[in-house]
Design a protein around this motif. Sequence first.
Motif, PDB file in Angstrom:
ATOM      1  N   ALA A 182     -18.584  -5.991   1.487  1.00 24.56           N
ATOM      2  CA  ALA A 182     -18.304  -5.039   0.415  1.00 24.56           C
ATOM      3  C   ALA A 182     -17.452  -3.861   0.874  1.00 24.56           C
ATOM      4  CB  ALA A 182     -19.610  -4.526  -0.161  1.00 24.56           C
ATOM      5  N   HIS A 183     -17.145  -3.784   2.140  1.00 26.12           N
ATOM      6  CA  HIS A 183     -16.390  -2.632   2.633  1.00 26.12           C
ATOM      7  C   HIS A 183     -15.005  -2.548   1.993  1.00 26.12           C
ATOM      8  CE1 HIS A 183     -19.467  -1.369   5.451  1.00 26.12           C
ATOM      9  NE2 HIS A 183     -19.667  -2.657   5.670  1.00 26.12           N
ATOM     10  N   ALA A 184     -14.406  -3.703   1.664  1.00 31.35           N
ATOM     11  CA  ALA A 184     -13.107  -3.689   0.991  1.00 31.35           C
ATOM     12  C   ALA A 184     -13.234  -3.071  -0.399  1.00 31.35           C
ATOM     13  CB  ALA A 184     -12.539  -5.099   0.901  1.00 31.35           C
ATOM     14  N   GLU A 185     -14.330  -3.373  -1.105  1.00 28.91           N
ATOM     15  CA  GLU A 185     -14.560  -2.774  -2.430  1.00 28.91           C
ATOM     16  C   GLU A 185     -14.702  -1.259  -2.312  1.00 28.91           C
ATOM     17  OE1 GLU A 185     -15.455  -1.595  -6.259  1.00 28.91           O
ATOM     18  OE2 GLU A 185     -14.412  -3.378  -5.557  1.00 28.91           O
ATOM     19  N   LEU A 186     -15.364  -0.797  -1.272  1.00 31.13           N
ATOM     20  CA  LEU A 186     -15.542   0.644  -1.086  1.00 31.13           C
ATOM     21  C   LEU A 186     -14.229   1.351  -0.779  1.00 31.13           C
ATOM     22  CD1 LEU A 186     -18.895   0.667   0.892  1.00 31.13           C
ATOM     23  CD2 LEU A 186     -18.527   1.318  -1.501  1.00 31.13           C
ATOM     24  N   ALA A 187     -13.270   0.604  -0.248  1.00 24.77           N
ATOM     25  CA  ALA A 187     -11.963   1.181   0.081  1.00 24.77           C
ATOM     26  C   ALA A 187     -10.934   0.920  -1.023  1.00 24.77           C
ATOM     27  CB  ALA A 187     -11.469   0.608   1.405  1.00 24.77           C
ATOM     28  N   ARG A 188     -11.385   0.410  -2.157  1.00 27.57           N
ATOM     29  CA  ARG A 188     -10.487  -0.002  -3.241  1.00 27.57           C
ATOM     30  C   ARG A 188      -9.667   1.140  -3.829  1.00 27.57           C
ATOM     31  NH1 ARG A 188     -13.157  -2.737  -8.436  1.00 27.57           N
ATOM     32  NH2 ARG A 188     -11.545  -2.250  -9.923  1.00 27.57           N
ATOM     33  N   TYR A 189     -10.244   2.323  -3.889  1.00 32.22           N
ATOM     34  CA  TYR A 189      -9.544   3.460  -4.473  1.00 32.22           C
ATOM     35  C   TYR A 189      -9.043   4.379  -3.368  1.00 32.22           C
ATOM     36  CZ  TYR A 189     -11.978   1.799  -8.593  1.00 32.22           C
ATOM     37  OH  TYR A 189     -12.445   1.011  -9.603  1.00 32.22           O
ATOM     38  N   PRO A 190      -7.823   4.888  -3.502  1.00 31.68           N
ATOM     39  CA  PRO A 190      -7.308   5.821  -2.490  1.00 31.68           C
ATOM     40  C   PRO A 190      -8.214   7.052  -2.381  1.00 31.68           C
ATOM     41  CG  PRO A 190      -5.555   5.135  -4.001  1.00 31.68           C
ATOM     42  CD  PRO A 190      -6.846   4.623  -4.568  1.00 31.68           C
ATOM     43  N   ASP A 191      -8.411   7.530  -1.166  1.00 34.04           N
ATOM     44  CA  ASP A 191      -9.289   8.673  -0.916  1.00 34.04           C
ATOM     45  C   ASP A 191      -8.943   9.879  -1.776  1.00 34.04           C
ATOM     46  OD1 ASP A 191     -10.362   7.021   0.985  1.00 34.04           O
ATOM     47  OD2 ASP A 191      -9.718   8.214   2.711  1.00 34.04           O
ATOM     48  N   GLU A 192      -7.643  10.095  -2.017  1.00 34.02           N
ATOM     49  CA  GLU A 192      -7.239  11.296  -2.763  1.00 34.02           C
ATOM     50  C   GLU A 192      -7.730  11.268  -4.213  1.00 34.02           C
ATOM     51  OE1 GLU A 192      -3.666   8.512  -2.638  1.00 34.02           O
ATOM     52  OE2 GLU A 192      -4.946   9.399  -1.117  1.00 34.02           O
ATOM     53  N   GLU A 193      -8.105  10.108  -4.751  1.00 32.52           N
ATOM     54  CA  GLU A 193      -8.624  10.064  -6.120  1.00 32.52           C
ATOM     55  C   GLU A 193      -9.940  10.817  -6.247  1.00 32.52           C
ATOM     56  OE1 GLU A 193      -8.607   6.486  -8.389  1.00 32.52           O
ATOM     57  OE2 GLU A 193      -6.676   5.851  -7.571  1.00 32.52           O
ATOM     58  N   PHE A 194     -10.584  11.085  -5.127  1.00 37.12           N
ATOM     59  CA  PHE A 194     -11.866  11.793  -5.135  1.00 37.12           C
ATOM     60  C   PHE A 194     -11.701  13.255  -4.717  1.00 37.12           C
ATOM     61  CE2 PHE A 194     -12.688   7.270  -4.457  1.00 37.12           C
ATOM     62  CZ  PHE A 194     -13.461   7.015  -5.572  1.00 37.12           C
ATOM     63  N   THR A 195     -10.508  13.797  -4.946  1.00 40.77           N
ATOM     64  CA  THR A 195     -10.231  15.208  -4.638  1.00 40.77           C
ATOM     65  C   THR A 195      -9.855  15.942  -5.916  1.00 40.77           C
ATOM     66  OG1 THR A 195      -7.882  14.827  -4.185  1.00 40.77           O
ATOM     67  CG2 THR A 195      -9.404  14.635  -2.304  1.00 40.77           C
ATOM     68  N   ALA A 196     -10.074  17.251  -5.911  1.00 37.12           N
ATOM     69  CA  ALA A 196      -9.816  18.082  -7.093  1.00 37.12           C
ATOM     70  C   ALA A 196      -8.382  17.962  -7.618  1.00 37.12           C
ATOM     71  CB  ALA A 196     -10.168  19.532  -6.792  1.00 37.12           C
ATOM     72  N   PRO A 197      -7.351  17.974  -6.772  1.00 36.51           N
ATOM     73  CA  PRO A 197      -6.001  17.880  -7.320  1.00 36.51           C
ATOM     74  C   PRO A 197      -5.739  16.604  -8.123  1.00 36.51           C
ATOM     75  CG  PRO A 197      -5.915  18.614  -5.043  1.00 36.51           C
ATOM     76  CD  PRO A 197      -7.334  18.190  -5.322  1.00 36.51           C
ATOM     77  N   HIS A 198      -6.526  15.573  -7.872  1.00 38.94           N
ATOM     78  CA  HIS A 198      -6.362  14.300  -8.576  1.00 38.94           C
ATOM     79  C   HIS A 198      -7.453  14.090  -9.629  1.00 38.94           C
ATOM     80  CE1 HIS A 198      -3.046  12.829  -6.100  1.00 38.94           C
ATOM     81  NE2 HIS A 198      -3.625  13.534  -5.148  1.00 38.94           N
ATOM     82  N   GLY A 199      -8.230  15.140  -9.905  1.00 32.92           N
ATOM     83  CA  GLY A 199      -9.245  15.066 -10.949  1.00 32.92           C
ATOM     84  C   GLY A 199     -10.588  14.543 -10.509  1.00 32.92           C
ATOM     85  N   GLY A 200     -10.824  14.445  -9.208  1.00 36.28           N
ATOM     86  CA  GLY A 200     -12.081  13.893  -8.723  1.00 36.28           C
ATOM     87  C   GLY A 200     -12.851  14.845  -7.841  1.00 36.28           C
ATOM     88  N   VAL A 201     -13.978  14.365  -7.371  1.00 33.45           N
ATOM     89  CA  VAL A 201     -14.819  15.128  -6.456  1.00 33.45           C
ATOM     90  C   VAL A 201     -15.736  14.155  -5.708  1.00 33.45           C
ATOM     91  CG1 VAL A 201     -16.754  15.575  -8.046  1.00 33.45           C
ATOM     92  CG2 VAL A 201     -16.239  17.220  -6.248  1.00 33.45           C
ATOM     93  N   LEU A 202     -16.124  14.552  -4.517  1.00 34.05           N
ATOM     94  CA  LEU A 202     -17.124  13.834  -3.728  1.00 34.05           C
ATOM     95  C   LEU A 202     -18.153  14.872  -3.306  1.00 34.05           C
ATOM     96  CD1 LEU A 202     -18.285  11.431  -2.114  1.00 34.05           C
ATOM     97  CD2 LEU A 202     -16.571  11.901  -0.362  1.00 34.05           C
TER      98      LEU A 202
END
Length: 179
Positions: free
Chosen positions: A40-60
């Motif tokens: 499942a590690h490939a599924e966890l890497a499916r989205y670019p890391d920056e999608e989970f940052t504020a400039p891209h509308g996300g958060v972690l």
Amino acid sequence: MSLPALSARSVVQVTVADPRVRPLLRELGEEYSARYGKDAHAELARYPDEEFTAPHGGVLLLILEGGEPVAGGAFRRYDPATAELKRIWTHSAYRRRGLAREVVAELEREARTRGYRRIYLTTGPRQPEARALYLNTGYHPLFDTEADPESIGPLPFEKHLGRQPEHGKDLRTGKATAQ
């Protein structure tokens, strides 16, 4: 087995590159692989890391206990009005204490603060705990709950977010509340 005691905890926003995120991704990958029989590690890497940052509308977010991650989760921008929850996780030694519910509440609060009006998510058909969490926290299933989950595939849910009350005001009436 006795559970580790919880002491004061904090919620922090981090990036995927933060070393405190590694236990989350490692344990999620192992659990998904065990449940679904593939790496499942490939599924966890499916989205670019920056999608989970504020400039891209996300958060972690991580919930830390003594500086160590015990729970976490993220959202990414799904569309201009919708955040998509991803990677809700509680460390295996800290489960059954309401931490996942706390993560979801923090993510909802942050999404509302950022102007999102809806949350969308999917969970796997072999994750009955996640299905129960979302049903018990007000998420509406976008699938037939009577059907065999394996026949559906990923189980989609949504929740419409209400406005956040102004400090000291009742959201329903707009009147000041007792402090």
